[in-house]
Design an enzyme around this catalytic site. Structure first.
Site, PDB file in Angstrom:
ATOM      1  N   ARG A 136       0.818  -1.222   0.000  1.00  0.00           N
ATOM      2  CA  ARG A 136       0.000   0.000   0.000  1.00  0.00           C
ATOM      3  C   ARG A 136       0.847   1.265   0.000  1.00  0.00           C
ATOM      4  NH1 ARG A 136      -2.258   2.182   3.941  1.00  0.00           N
ATOM      5  NH2 ARG A 136      -2.248   0.358   5.277  1.00  0.00           N
ATOM      6  N   TYR A 149     -13.543  11.206 -20.125  1.00  0.00           N
ATOM      7  CA  TYR A 149     -13.908   9.789 -20.031  1.00  0.00           C
ATOM      8  C   TYR A 149     -15.113   9.604 -19.095  1.00  0.00           C
ATOM      9  CZ  TYR A 149     -13.538   4.851 -18.880  1.00  0.00           C
ATOM     10  OH  TYR A 149     -13.814   3.532 -18.670  1.00  0.00           O
ATOM     11  N   ASP A 185      -5.384  13.556 -18.766  1.00  0.00           N
ATOM     12  CA  ASP A 185      -5.597  12.133 -19.007  1.00  0.00           C
ATOM     13  C   ASP A 185      -4.945  11.849 -20.359  1.00  0.00           C
ATOM     14  OD1 ASP A 185      -6.532   9.620 -19.775  1.00  0.00           O
ATOM     15  OD2 ASP A 185      -8.461   9.875 -18.754  1.00  0.00           O
ATOM     16  N   LYS A 200      -5.379   0.377 -21.031  1.00  0.00           N
ATOM     17  CA  LYS A 200      -5.444   0.612 -22.470  1.00  0.00           C
ATOM     18  C   LYS A 200      -4.084   0.357 -23.125  1.00  0.00           C
ATOM     19  CE  LYS A 200      -9.521   1.495 -21.142  1.00  0.00           C
ATOM     20  NZ  LYS A 200      -9.949   2.820 -20.732  1.00  0.00           N
TER      21      LYS A 200
HETATM   22  C1  LIG Z   1     -10.507   3.459 -19.644  1.00  0.00           C
HETATM   23  C2  LIG Z   1     -10.190   4.867 -19.408  1.00  0.00           C
HETATM   24  C3  LIG Z   1     -10.124   5.398 -18.106  1.00  0.00           C
HETATM   25  C4  LIG Z   1     -10.453   4.575 -16.883  1.00  0.00           C
HETATM   26  O1  LIG Z   1      -9.516   3.594 -16.643  1.00  0.00           O
HETATM   27  P1  LIG Z   1      -9.840   2.189 -15.931  1.00  0.00           P
HETATM   28  O2  LIG Z   1      -8.531   1.483 -16.053  1.00  0.00           O
HETATM   29  O3  LIG Z   1     -10.969   1.553 -16.646  1.00  0.00           O
HETATM   30  O4  LIG Z   1     -10.188   2.498 -14.509  1.00  0.00           O
HETATM   31  C5  LIG Z   1      -9.784   6.729 -17.966  1.00  0.00           C
HETATM   32  N1  LIG Z   1      -9.545   7.511 -19.035  1.00  0.00           N
HETATM   33  C6  LIG Z   1      -9.613   7.059 -20.293  1.00  0.00           C
HETATM   34  C7  LIG Z   1      -9.361   7.983 -21.431  1.00  0.00           C
HETATM   35  C8  LIG Z   1      -9.937   5.725 -20.531  1.00  0.00           C
HETATM   36  O5  LIG Z   1     -10.025   5.283 -21.799  1.00  0.00           O
END
Ligand SMILES: *Cc1c(COP(=O)(O)O)cnc(C)c1O
Length: 388
Positions: free
Chosen positions: A52, A106, A178, A203
């Site tokens: 953690r 997102y 992001d 991703k």
């Molecule tokens: C999938 C995604 C997230 C969220 O991520 P998780 O791994 O599903 O929690 C955040 N931002 C973007 C652009 C995404 O495609």
């Protein structure tokens, strides 16, 4: 033979493979060993080794790798993209603070804001667009954070990273991006003045549709705050997932380069097709912010969206595809497709969807790294089926 100059900094592909790796001193094996222990001796009162605390050997591999790839001083791995996003936002926002979000973010991040922030007394605004003025309009005395996502989901909108970073600096506001859709191969936002870069490692970093993970990168000072919040919120990643993620990131560079070339070819094919009304891809000259994308990205990515002509049933088209599979997620080596109007944006009213530019004919395509001819053949045969 051409002389290759000596250089101190390693290249991106080399970093994908080697940055942060653990030397197997016991057996001399070629890959980082997995250390599954959740119990370690006390190092000292300040610094304990514990999952953690983000500092098991395998967690540290990902922390270092993401830092190097994002051109950051420090990084941290998380159990999901949303754990990375929520922890980072809560690290910089407290009761009474205000945060500005880009209008297109997102869905999961949108839900986090809509469903949780009020409970914690955090004020927020969404912009009306992605121009600098749209952000400037929303700045208040208590604005602490500006949060952007570029390219955005699902319309691949491009936000001018440098301009937003400059605006924020002028007002002493922290900037968060992001960076999931671009991956650190196609975009290194810290070089453009952004403070903190976040990934859903589920991703492109993972890339094989079998990992849920997240990552954050920034300066030592900022990441210390994220660490402090992170150990309280507990969105930590397991050592086994770190091992899988390390393995995946080794090929991130080559995968993303192939995603880039395939997506460009597919985008141009769709753009020329009579049954396709519009293609959203930053690599197309017709994209409204193509010039900014060219400036701030090293590649245009593997994601694109397109509107079929209004007389075509998009669902029927999706069902006619054979190679390209419907999927909620994206960025795997395999090509996948999604209809935002029925899935990610299905809960919005028709009017709200229209306002956001999500038509019933819109399809979001995650272009994989198959032979591009096979991807195009599949699209072509499905189009033929639905127009005949
Ligand atoms: C999938 C995604 C997230 C969220 O991520 P998780 O791994 O599903 O929690 C955040 N931002 C973007 C652009 C995404 O495609």
């Amino acid at each position: 033979m051409k002389q290759i100059p000596l250089r101190l900094k390693k290249g991106t592909h080399t970093n994908c493979i080697h940055a942060g790796e653990i030397k197997d001193t016991q057996f001399g094996g070629a890959v980082s060993p997995i250390f599954m222990a959740s119990s370690y001796p006390f190092m000292d009162v300040e610094k304990k080794r514990y999952p953690r605390y983000f500092n098991t050997p395998n967690q540290e591999v990902i922390a270092k790798k993401i830092a190097v790839l994002e051109h950051a001083e420090a990084g941290l791995p998380f159990a999901s993209g949303i754990a990375a996003i929520s922890t980072t936002l809560f690290a910089f926002l407290k009761k009474g603070d205000h945060v500005i979000f880009q209008n297109e973010i997102y869905g999961g991040a949108y839900n986090l804001v809509q469903e949780e922030f009020e409970n914690f007394g955090i004020e927020y605004s969404f912009t009306d667009g992605v121009e600098v003025g749209d952000f400037e309009d929303k700045i208040k005395e208590n604005t602490k954070v500006i949060y952007i996502e570029t390219p955005s989901n699902p319309l691949l909108t491009i936000t001018d990273i440098k301009a937003i970073a400059e605006l924020a600096k002028k007002h002493q506001i922290i900037t968060i991006i992001d960076n999931t859709f671009a991956s650190p191969i196609n975009q290194t936002p810290l070089d453009l003045g952004i403070d903190i870069s976040i990934h859903s490692a589920t991703k492109y970093l993972g890339g094989h549709s079998d990992i849920l993970a997240g990552a954050v990168a920034g300066s030592e000072e900022h990441m210390e705050k994220v660490f402090q919040k992170g150990k309280n919120l507990g969105g930590n990643i397991s050592d086994f997932m770190c091992y899988l993620l390390e393995r995946s990131i080794k090929t991130l560079g080559v995968r993303v380069e192939k995603h880039n070339t395939n997506a460009q070819i597919v985008a141009e094919f769709l753009n020329d097709h009579l049954s396709v009304r519009r293609v959203y891809y930053p690599g197309l000259r017709s994209h409204p912010n193509h010039e900014i994308a060219k400036e701030q990205m090293h590649g245009f990515g593997g994601m694109l969206s397109f509107d079929l002509e209004v007389n075509i049933d998009a669902k029927e088209f999706q069902n006619a595809l054979k190679l390209i599979k419907p999927s909620m997620s994206l960025a795997g080596v395999e090509s996948t497709i999604l209809m935002p109007s029925l899935t990610s944006h299905g809960l919005l009213s028709e009017e709200e969807r229209k306002k956001q530019g999500i038509s019933d004919q819109l399809l979001r395509l995650s272009v994989g790294i198959e032979n591009v001819e096979d991807i195009i053949n599949d699209l072509q045969q499905a189009l033929q089926q639905v127009i005949s």
